[in-house]
Design an enzyme around this catalytic site. Structure first.
Site, mmCIF file in Angstrom:
data_model
loop_
_atom_site.group_PDB
_atom_site.id
_atom_site.type_symbol
_atom_site.label_atom_id
_atom_site.label_comp_id
_atom_site.label_asym_id
_atom_site.label_seq_id
_atom_site.Cartn_x
_atom_site.Cartn_y
_atom_site.Cartn_z
ATOM 1 N N LEU A 119 30.828 -46.040 72.866
ATOM 2 C CA LEU A 119 31.765 -45.458 72.642
ATOM 3 C C LEU A 119 31.082 -43.397 72.221
ATOM 4 O O LEU A 119 30.308 -43.569 71.504
ATOM 5 C CB LEU A 119 32.786 -45.480 71.520
ATOM 6 C CG LEU A 119 32.182 -45.745 69.807
ATOM 7 C CD1 LEU A 119 32.010 -43.995 68.932
ATOM 8 C CD2 LEU A 119 32.267 -46.738 68.858
ATOM 9 N N LEU A 174 22.090 -39.743 79.183
ATOM 10 C CA LEU A 174 22.299 -39.082 78.990
ATOM 11 C C LEU A 174 22.173 -37.852 79.095
ATOM 12 O O LEU A 174 22.097 -36.821 78.968
ATOM 13 C CB LEU A 174 23.735 -39.302 78.203
ATOM 14 C CG LEU A 174 24.589 -40.922 78.663
ATOM 15 C CD1 LEU A 174 25.284 -41.459 77.721
ATOM 16 C CD2 LEU A 174 25.945 -40.641 79.964
ATOM 17 N N CYS A 179 23.836 -38.763 67.445
ATOM 18 C CA CYS A 179 23.117 -39.825 68.174
ATOM 19 C C CYS A 179 21.848 -39.653 69.013
ATOM 20 O O CYS A 179 21.047 -39.794 69.114
ATOM 21 C CB CYS A 179 23.981 -40.755 69.210
ATOM 22 S SG CYS A 179 24.970 -41.806 68.252
#
Ligand code: NAD
Ligand code: UDX
Length: 455
Positions: free
Chosen positions: A162, A226, A275
């Site tokens: 998520l 990412l 993160c």
């Protein structure tokens, strides 16, 4: 009412809370309990003033809370009751000893495993929900299965993908759910039990099964890829500013290639959040520990470019504003690390605020959701900072506005009104490229954006 299965989640944070709320809302036959050592957080989860801001979260919590979703501080009792235990505690970067500044600090994971074994009187499935270094499952198995009660624990890896601000959508309609296990009969049986829970709302083809190490390492790899995309476009933004190319036009042109994809190509002041940096540092540390120095250096470059992007932004502000910021008022529009969250962990706005304070600027910080966290982050510097939820108040008599967070709100403000209230020349630094730069220049702003030059 008798429940088919009892799930426990240890850790009621940004992942544990929303993840369990969605499992409970989608699986009424399963009882879900979320525990945490932080009593205040648990109390907040029991009210409508949830401890985190996340769009649509409250409605999902309200749907299940008190029926099959419970929040508690009674950790031991709930461990013993559970069939499946998700571990969703924090895994920050280690700040001491071997690997300080890179390795993952696994003390919370280990103490959770020890609490599980101490409180258990039956076999259980333990699920790694936290992001962990590859091979952690082996350590957990050793701690859990080395018991004198004759108990057997299966350890699964089920990383969470998520993103904050869109957590509920990501959980309800995931791109995929990844479940890794040992490829033994009992491992595959445990994996199937978790698959069955997700099948309550996730299509079968979106559930990927793998061995436990692939699952653990896929999570670190996904975040590294990412973040790499953002650093790649940010590195090109520096080149754009020197050449007259426009990074937005480049993102559009390269993003049209399916192989590259058009997501995560927004040049910015840099990525933040709890993160990306932590997980890449962890990946770098693992590679270094295994002697893969070139691989470690490759991924470390992603973080270096991010730091470069943040510092470049401040240098540009300084150079444009006549090489002095001392005593000038700068309004920071946004402090959250991204829009639609109040989270400020690793937000680039913090780094930029600190550098501006070093230059002796006076700051006025506005954000629709992150002011409480911003006040905590910057509590040592309050003499030179004002906080306000009102962007017009923040910009009043300011020398510059700097957009830090891509909140939609900032696209809809009356920039003429803001301009009129500012000192002249009025500077506008768009750190997220969300504003209409031509319109701003027509109003009279001295505009600077990422990866564009207006000279
Ligand atoms: P968080 O800090 O918001 O929540 C962790 C919670 O665990 C805290 O409330 C803490 O009090 C609790 N805790 C710690 N030790 C405990 C113990 N022994 N017993 C009970 N509770 C304990 O962290 P988070 O953002 O939810 O992240 C949790 C994990 O999920 C991390 O490994 C993170 O990398 C990963 N993750 C986070 C995100 C995200 O967007 N935040 C997304 C995917 C994965
Ligand atoms: C990330 C991952 O996306 C998610 O899958 C993982 O589970 C947790 O880490 P998160 O950190 O919540 O999620 O947000 P994300 O949307 O990935 O944004 C991270 C940072 O990158 C933000 O600061 C955001 O503003 C920035 N970003 C994102 C850019 O600068 N440009 C982009 O194109 C996209």
């Amino acid at each position: 009412m008798g429940f088919e299965k009892k799930i426990l989640c240890i850790g009621a944070g940004y992942v544990g809370g929303p993840t369990m709320a969605v499992i409970a809302a989608k699986s009424p036959q399963v009882k879900v309990t979320v525990v945490d050592i932080n009593e205040e957080k648990i109390k907040a989860w029991q009210t409508d003033q949830l401890p985190i801001y996340e769009p649509d979260l409250l409605a999902v919590v309200q749907k299940a809370r008190g029926k099959n979703l419970f929040f508690s501080t009674e950790i031991e009792k709930n461990i013993n009751d559970a069939d499946i235990i998700f571990v969703s505690v924090n895994t920050p970067t280690k700040t001491f000893g071997e690997g300080a500044g890179k390795a993952s600090d696994l003390q919370y994971i280990e103490s959770t495993a020890r609490s599980i074994i101490a409180a258990s009187n039956s076999n259980k499935i333990v699920v790694e929900k936290s992001t962990l270094p590859v091979k952690t499952a082996s350590a957990l198995e050793k701690i859990l299965n080395n018991n004198d009660k004759g108990l057997k624990f299966e350890v699964l890896s089920n990383p969470e993908f998520l993103a904050e601000g869109s957590a509920i959508r990501n959980l309800e309609f995931p791109d995929r759910v990844l479940i890794g296990s040992r490829e033994t009969e009992s491992g595959i049986n445990a994996r199937q039990q978790l698959v069955d829970i997700y099948l309550n709302w996730v299509p079968r083809e979106k559930i990927i099964e793998s061995n436990v190490w692939s699952s653990e390492l896929s999570k670190l790899t996904a975040n590294a890829f990412l973040a790499q995309k953002i650093s790649s476009i940010n590195s090109i933004s520096a080149l754009c500013e020197k050449t007259g190319a426009d990074v937005g036009e480049i993102s559009k042109a390269i993003g049209a290639d399916n192989r590259i994809g058009n997501k995560f190509l927004n040049a910015s002041i840099g990525f933040g959040g709890s993160c990306f940096k932590k997980d890449i540092l962890n990946l770098v540390y693992i590679c270094e520990s295994l002697g893969l120095i070139e691989v470690a250096a490759y991924w470390e470059g992603v973080i270096k470019i991010n730091e470069y992007q943040e510092s470049r932004f401040v240098k540009r502000m300084l150079a444009s504003m006549f090489n002095t910021l001392a005593g000038k008022k700068i309004a920071l529009f946004g402090f959250a690390f991204k829009a639609n969250t109040g989270d400020t962990r690793e937000t680039p706005a913090y780094y930029i605020a600190r550098q501006l304070l070093v230059e002796r600027a006076n700051l006025s910080i506005t954000d629709p959701k992150a002011i409480p966290n911003a006040k905590i982050d910057l509590m040592d510097f309050v003499d030179n900072i004002k906080f306000t939820e009102d962007p017009y108040e923040a910009a009043k008599e300011a020398d510059a506005i700097a957009v830090m967070t891509e909140w939609d709100l900032y696209k809809t403000l009356d920039y003429q009104k803001l301009f009129d209230s500012m000192r002249k020349p009025a500077f506008l630094f768009d750190g997220r490229n969300i504003l209409d730069h031509n319109e701003l220049m027509n109003i009279g702003f001295d505009v600077h954006a990422i990866g564009k030059s207006f000279d």
